[in-house]
Write a protein that holds these residues in place. Sequence first.
Motif, PDB file in Angstrom:
ATOM      1  N   ARG A 395     -23.757   5.920  -1.198  1.00  9.84           N
ATOM      2  CA  ARG A 395     -22.528   5.225  -0.836  1.00  9.84           C
ATOM      3  C   ARG A 395     -21.896   4.783  -2.151  1.00  9.84           C
ATOM      4  O   ARG A 395     -22.171   3.704  -2.670  1.00  9.84           O
ATOM      5  CB  ARG A 395     -22.806   4.023   0.077  1.00  9.84           C
ATOM      6  CG  ARG A 395     -21.516   3.362   0.563  1.00  9.84           C
ATOM      7  CD  ARG A 395     -21.772   2.198   1.497  1.00  9.84           C
ATOM      8  NE  ARG A 395     -22.199   2.602   2.813  1.00  9.84           N
ATOM      9  CZ  ARG A 395     -21.400   3.078   3.774  1.00  9.84           C
ATOM     10  NH1 ARG A 395     -20.116   3.244   3.518  1.00  9.84           N
ATOM     11  NH2 ARG A 395     -21.874   3.413   4.950  1.00  9.84           N
ATOM     12  N   LEU A 454     -20.331  10.576   8.266  1.00  9.99           N
ATOM     13  CA  LEU A 454     -20.892  10.567   6.919  1.00  9.99           C
ATOM     14  C   LEU A 454     -20.385  11.735   6.077  1.00  9.99           C
ATOM     15  O   LEU A 454     -20.036  12.797   6.594  1.00  9.99           O
ATOM     16  CB  LEU A 454     -22.419  10.613   6.984  1.00  9.99           C
ATOM     17  CG  LEU A 454     -23.101   9.469   7.733  1.00  9.99           C
ATOM     18  CD1 LEU A 454     -24.601   9.529   7.516  1.00  9.99           C
ATOM     19  CD2 LEU A 454     -22.548   8.119   7.322  1.00  9.99           C
ATOM     20  N   TYR A 457     -20.306  11.048  -0.478  1.00 12.16           N
ATOM     21  CA  TYR A 457     -20.244   9.779  -1.204  1.00 12.16           C
ATOM     22  C   TYR A 457     -20.060   8.561  -0.305  1.00 12.16           C
ATOM     23  O   TYR A 457     -20.349   7.450  -0.726  1.00 12.16           O
ATOM     24  CB  TYR A 457     -19.101   9.821  -2.222  1.00 12.16           C
ATOM     25  CG  TYR A 457     -19.299  10.844  -3.303  1.00 12.16           C
ATOM     26  CD1 TYR A 457     -20.302  10.696  -4.247  1.00 12.16           C
ATOM     27  CD2 TYR A 457     -18.484  11.963  -3.377  1.00 12.16           C
ATOM     28  CE1 TYR A 457     -20.492  11.637  -5.245  1.00 12.16           C
ATOM     29  CE2 TYR A 457     -18.664  12.915  -4.376  1.00 12.16           C
ATOM     30  CZ  TYR A 457     -19.665  12.745  -5.303  1.00 12.16           C
ATOM     31  OH  TYR A 457     -19.858  13.682  -6.289  1.00 12.16           O
ATOM     32  N   ASN A 458     -19.511   8.745   0.911  1.00 11.30           N
ATOM     33  CA  ASN A 458     -19.392   7.660   1.887  1.00 11.30           C
ATOM     34  C   ASN A 458     -18.663   6.453   1.317  1.00 11.30           C
ATOM     35  O   ASN A 458     -19.117   5.317   1.409  1.00 11.30           O
ATOM     36  CB  ASN A 458     -20.786   7.270   2.393  1.00 11.30           C
ATOM     37  CG  ASN A 458     -21.500   8.457   3.002  1.00 11.30           C
ATOM     38  OD1 ASN A 458     -21.151   8.912   4.081  1.00 11.30           O
ATOM     39  ND2 ASN A 458     -22.472   8.998   2.282  1.00 11.30           N
ATOM     40  N   ARG A 460     -15.715   3.670   0.968  1.00 11.92           N
ATOM     41  CA  ARG A 460     -14.823   2.898   1.836  1.00 11.92           C
ATOM     42  C   ARG A 460     -13.385   3.232   1.443  1.00 11.92           C
ATOM     43  O   ARG A 460     -12.998   3.060   0.293  1.00 11.92           O
ATOM     44  CB  ARG A 460     -15.109   1.408   1.702  1.00 11.92           C
ATOM     45  CG  ARG A 460     -16.478   1.028   2.252  1.00 11.92           C
ATOM     46  CD  ARG A 460     -16.769  -0.450   2.083  1.00 11.92           C
ATOM     47  NE  ARG A 460     -18.018  -0.814   2.736  1.00 11.92           N
ATOM     48  CZ  ARG A 460     -19.211  -0.710   2.168  1.00 11.92           C
ATOM     49  NH1 ARG A 460     -19.307  -0.249   0.940  1.00 11.92           N
ATOM     50  NH2 ARG A 460     -20.305  -1.047   2.820  1.00 11.92           N
ATOM     51  N   ILE A 634     -27.378   4.844   5.171  1.00  9.93           N
ATOM     52  CA  ILE A 634     -25.949   4.894   4.866  1.00  9.93           C
ATOM     53  C   ILE A 634     -25.133   4.361   6.039  1.00  9.93           C
ATOM     54  O   ILE A 634     -24.200   3.568   5.858  1.00  9.93           O
ATOM     55  CB  ILE A 634     -25.526   6.329   4.511  1.00  9.93           C
ATOM     56  CG1 ILE A 634     -26.247   6.818   3.247  1.00  9.93           C
ATOM     57  CG2 ILE A 634     -24.012   6.393   4.306  1.00  9.93           C
ATOM     58  CD1 ILE A 634     -25.985   8.271   2.916  1.00  9.93           C
ATOM     59  N   ASP A 637     -25.419   0.701   6.203  1.00 12.53           N
ATOM     60  CA  ASP A 637     -25.203   0.071   4.897  1.00 12.53           C
ATOM     61  C   ASP A 637     -26.426  -0.738   4.476  1.00 12.53           C
ATOM     62  O   ASP A 637     -26.318  -1.826   3.906  1.00 12.53           O
ATOM     63  CB  ASP A 637     -23.963  -0.827   4.926  1.00 12.53           C
ATOM     64  CG  ASP A 637     -23.405  -1.053   3.512  1.00 12.53           C
ATOM     65  OD1 ASP A 637     -23.797  -0.295   2.606  1.00 12.53           O
ATOM     66  OD2 ASP A 637     -22.620  -1.996   3.332  1.00 12.53           O
TER      67      ASP A 637
END
Length: 664
Positions: A395, A454, A457-458, A460, A634, A637
């Motif tokens: 992430r 997913l 790199y996920n 935000r 992931i 989190d």
Amino acid sequence: MNEDKRKNLYVYNGGFLTEGRVRRIMDLAGYDIRLGAPGPDDLVGVWGHSPTAPRGEAVAAHQGAGIVRVEDSFLRSVRLGRDGAPAIGLNIDRRGVHFDPSTPSDLEVILSEDPLDDTALLNRAKAGIATLKTAQLSKYNAFDPKLAVPDPGYVLVIDQTRKDASIKASGADSNTFREMLFYAQTEHPVAPIIIKTHPETVAGHREGYFTQTDATDRISLCDAPLSPWALLDGAIAVYTVSSQLGFEAILAGHKPVVFGQPFYMGWGLTDDRKPLQRRQRTLTRAQLFAGAMILYPKWHDPFHDRLCSFEEAAATLASQAAAWRDDYQGWIAADIRLWKRKPLQQIFGGPQRVIFTKREGAFAKAKATNRRLMHWASSGVDDAVLVEDGFLRSRGLGADLIAPLSLVLDDVGIYYDATRPSRLEHLINAADSLTEFERDRATALIARIVDAGLSKYNLRSDPLPELPKGRRILVPGQVEDDASVRLGTSDVTDNAGLLAAVRKSNPAAVIIYKPHPDVEAGLRPGKVADAEALADVILRNTDPIAAINAVDEVWTMTSLLGFEALLRGRAVTCLGSPFYAGWGLTDDRAMPIPRRQARVDLAALVHATLIAYPRYFDPVTGLACPVEVIVDRIENDDLPKPGRFNRSLAKLQGLFASYAYLWR
């Protein structure tokens, strides 16, 4: 008292208190471990028929309490328990202990009385047997499947450790082992005899019944760390007293000759030289496996700290065994940047610490120390195993110095280099050999990844803006000096050329351009000066998965977003030759690669790409893990947060890229 209620379990063996995994599995199984004197409604826990067991047996008899006997499960760990490796499962038995024929155990009752006719259960058992063979799993797993085994045609005689409780319980002794060796020779007068030494004997923990004094021109001892499955494949007959390897011999297709009375004899699957009259039922291999591996043990998931299924436990052990087999020789890692060294040490430095060095002399150093040589894939070195980020990486960006959750090791080439074969290419070409369970696992993984949204790199990102109506084509930008672009493209080699080609081929479509995150962050080259003239929409800092879900097609050079689009059922056109092109799943506009022979479906591609090829590392437990654990981490989190200096250091690295020696 209701069996489902928690029970007080009084123990008089320190292992129940000091071995954390044992204590935790017992707790999860409903037992509260206590010290003191039990009441008549309480239970006493003992370890099998260990030397400490009589203490608990005496207390239980005096207090009128029941006994629970605990043993390691039939899949235990990579290394030996005597070397400190925790067990992945326990056999918890309220009637007896599985290796003692003097009284029926819970396992024997399952095998003799359970219908064992449920189709779903037996399908799980058949898949489980295939999993053990494919992953080369045994009770202990510190062996190397790549080591050569003797030429086939031998008789395999299985040694055990002296005074093992299962030998005594079977009424066997050293004379039994001598008798077994005699019969192996007389019943196979021409074949060579190989005696398999027990791993604990090899490690120096306990003596076996055979030594080098038993070797002759026909008899040899095998104490090398060879795969038991490979040894079983080459054997024409298997002889054992009570070893678990006899059980695995059954699963491998043998009918072993058994001189003791282990749990797996008496069901029509063994040649029993000491029959047990009360065992009259005939079982199939799948039924025996279902009882012993699915219904009987309590398996532990160390990543979520819960009891789990056999399949989850096997996937965990397979991941850890594969990691050990990669790493046990130790690594020399050449020219690895400073910030990458800590995660590489965590991931690859389990059996032996990774030695970091400069490229000059690295090959000679690896050869002199009998270690494997590792280079980062972008180094262009051919005399080493290449390492690169995996496809469910983290992430956060690698350019922001976020440590990877997955890496790939490739001893053939590297997946993004279309100019030569790679280990991934070999795996995809062999995908027609997948078992039904492997295909089902890949299908379930696709569903989980898609449902969780997913990506590699996920990150935000900002919400997706409203897009124009029409036939929408997503064009993912790439880092233009990235090796996948250099080694996987010919006619179209940069983002401007990609956009121009897409517009030329699709003049009426809605072209949606998404710059690469590293390019957006100003860390890598690839900016398109006139992108607005070629694309209808430019998505900046936008979730790539939301973008894929909003379009009809993806056109790319070699971007991983093409693979992620395939997962989501989108049409993908490749102007380069990424790893997922050439297998019949994409519209390929580049020159075909003759090496890519197979025609695979999505499940086969995903199994090779996301299950078989990468190594996954769980930063919470510090263990090698299955891909499903990383999906959980992931999605929820549940990951360590990066340090406050990551971003500033990453920017400095980008600004001073020409002075790389400062941080190498």
